[in-house]
Design a protein around this motif. Structure first.
Motif, short mmCIF file in Angstrom:
data_model
loop_
_atom_site.label_atom_id
_atom_site.label_comp_id
_atom_site.label_asym_id
_atom_site.label_seq_id
_atom_site.Cartn_x
_atom_site.Cartn_y
_atom_site.Cartn_z
N SER A 55 12.49 -32.74 43.67
CA SER A 55 11.43 -32.12 42.87
C SER A 55 11.98 -31.32 41.70
O SER A 55 11.23 -30.92 40.80
N GLY A 56 13.30 -31.06 41.73
CA GLY A 56 13.93 -30.31 40.65
C GLY A 56 14.04 -28.82 40.93
O GLY A 56 14.55 -28.07 40.08
N VAL A 57 13.60 -28.37 42.12
CA VAL A 57 13.66 -26.94 42.43
C VAL A 57 15.11 -26.45 42.49
O VAL A 57 15.49 -25.49 41.81
N ILE A 58 15.92 -27.12 43.32
CA ILE A 58 17.34 -26.72 43.44
C ILE A 58 18.11 -27.01 42.15
O ILE A 58 18.87 -26.15 41.68
N PRO A 59 17.93 -28.18 41.51
CA PRO A 59 18.58 -28.38 40.21
C PRO A 59 18.20 -27.32 39.18
O PRO A 59 19.04 -26.92 38.37
#
Length: 440
Positions: A55-59
């Motif tokens: 989802s792109g949260v950690i990135p």
């Protein structure tokens, strides 16, 4: 294999000493049953990590971390951030599964070995786990010792503050000593992340909501499930190209969204990138990545159940009680008992409950206030569990952070300093609270 062979040895020793086979199996099954919720939590952590990556949260955490953080102060900042998140949530598990994963990835991008960053994350996470009134172990230790919760936390400060202060000095030294990468290389990492993911502060809504849920004492299973679903929704909304790539579809539709989300939750996914250093950031193992840890924990519970059933744990603790005559020997015996049970029973809670029950009367007999017992249980039971590879905590942290337990053990400075300070204080009889005799 070592745990199962040891369990087999314990099993035959039990039979030799007239312990019924049925009793041994019942104790093993009770042990395994006791970790049912922990296994579900591990699977949900794998699912959450999977959806938060795609989802792109950690990135996004890594992206803004690379933009904001200076490599020369990265490790002390990691310690501070991990401590604050753990203090707020009361959970070392949540801290590692959210901000911990991102910080390890940022550290790798800064050319800082993963085991050192993992040590900083674990040190901060267990500082918060010890000191937060929301922490289960903090409440458990005070309850077992029959001590007021906030009196327990206040008394913990005497050993915890010098431990965390020295830990901060160590990680500051590490940060200044490590040759970090240049700004040009950091820019390459930032560009690599932007090429693959949609990055925006709006993605931080997901972890913020989860932290708020945990602060308001939402059950961990509910919070993790909600976080996984929210991660899946954000994947569909903000990462259409990632969905197409994972599902191997040319367009965004119900089928491609379903395949991408389910694969991110359950299976291993590798998103292609030209940057080799950030390879771990673009791989997600989902629930599948937790299976090895789950098997290890089950084997540890078989061993712990076998040891308990044949009376080995009682024999060990009885031997420690025999030498617990002076205050110093009593505290040393409690510390040793906590570490031994963490090693043999492989469970953090048992390392607090069993020594707490066993030594409570001895502390009273020696006129020692219950705060001494509760502090000793926390300083030696709570924090050392993560240093043992087959303990539930050690197996969990190793799996989530992607670093072998023996690799991060030395760098988990706070975790091995805590019992040392407890022993030093007891040797010099410093801050050892006595029971005040009440007038009749």
């Amino acid at each position: 294999f070592i745990l199962l062979i040891s369990s087999l040895v314990a099993f035959f020793l039990g039979l030799k000493n007239q312990i019924k086979m049925r009793d041994i199996f019942i104790k093993i099954l009770e042990n395994i049953k006791s970790i049912a919720s922990a296994i579900i939590i591990l699977l949900l952590v794998g699912a959450l990590a999977g959806t938060w990556k795609v989802s792109g949260v950690i990135p996004s955490m890594v992206y803004y971390g690379l933009n904001i953080m200076n490599p020369k102060v990265f490790l002390p900042l990691t310690l501070i951030v991990s401590s604050l998140v753990s203090l707020t949530t009361g959970s070392s598990y949540t801290t590692s599964a959210t901000i911990g994963i991102a910080l390890v990835a940022v550290g790798i991008a800064f050319n800082i070995p993963a085991e050192i960053t993992a040590g900083a994350v674990i040190s901060g996470a267990y500082f918060g786990d010890k000191m937060s009134p929301l922490s289960d172990t903090t409440n458990l230790a005070s309850a077992i010792a029959e001590c007021d919760l906030f009196s327990h936390i206040k008394y913990l400060l005497y050993t915890t503050l010098p431990s965390i202060f020295l830990t901060m000095i160590v990680f500051t030294y590490f940060s200044l000593s490590i040759d970090s990468i240049s700004n040009n290389n950091v820019s390459e990492f930032i560009i690599s992340i932007e090429e693959v993911f949609f990055i925006s502060p709006i993605l931080f809504v997901v972890p913020i909501l989860i932290i708020i849920m945990i602060i308001y004492k939402t059950p961990p299973l509910v919070a993790l499930f909600f976080g996984t679903i929210l991660g899946a929704i954000f994947t569909i909304i903000f990462q259409p190209e990632i969905i197409k790539y994972i599902s191997n579809e040319n367009e965004l539709n119900i089928r491609s969204c379903y395949v991408a989300v389910v694969n991110s939750i359950i299976d291993t996914i590798q998103i292609q990138s030209n940057n080799e250093v950030l390879k771990n950031l673009f791989v997600s193992n989902g629930m599948k990545g937790m299976l090895g840890t789950i098997w290890l924990i089950i084997c540890a519970m078989v061993f712990g159940g076998s040891m308990d059933a044949i009376g080995a744990l009682d024999k060990i603790t009885d031997s420690l009680l025999k030498i617990a005559k002076s205050n110093f020997n009593l505290i040393i015996s409690t510390v040793s008992s906590c570490i031994i049970i963490n090693t043999t029973a492989s469970d953090q809670y048992l390392s607090i409950i069993l020594p707490g029950k066993m030594f409570k009367n001895s502390f009273k007999k020696n006129k020692l206030a219950p705060e001494n017992l509760s502090r000793t249980l926390e300083d030696s039971g709570t924090v050392t569990s993560v240093l043992i590879p087959w303990n539930t905590c050690g197996a969990y942290q190793s799996s989530v952070l992607g670093v072998n337990t023996f690799d991060y053990l030395f760098f988990s400075v706070f975790n091995w300093l805590s019992p040392i300070f407890t022993i030093i204080y007891s040797y010099f009889n410093f801050k050892i609270k006595k029971i005040q005799n009440s007038l009749s």
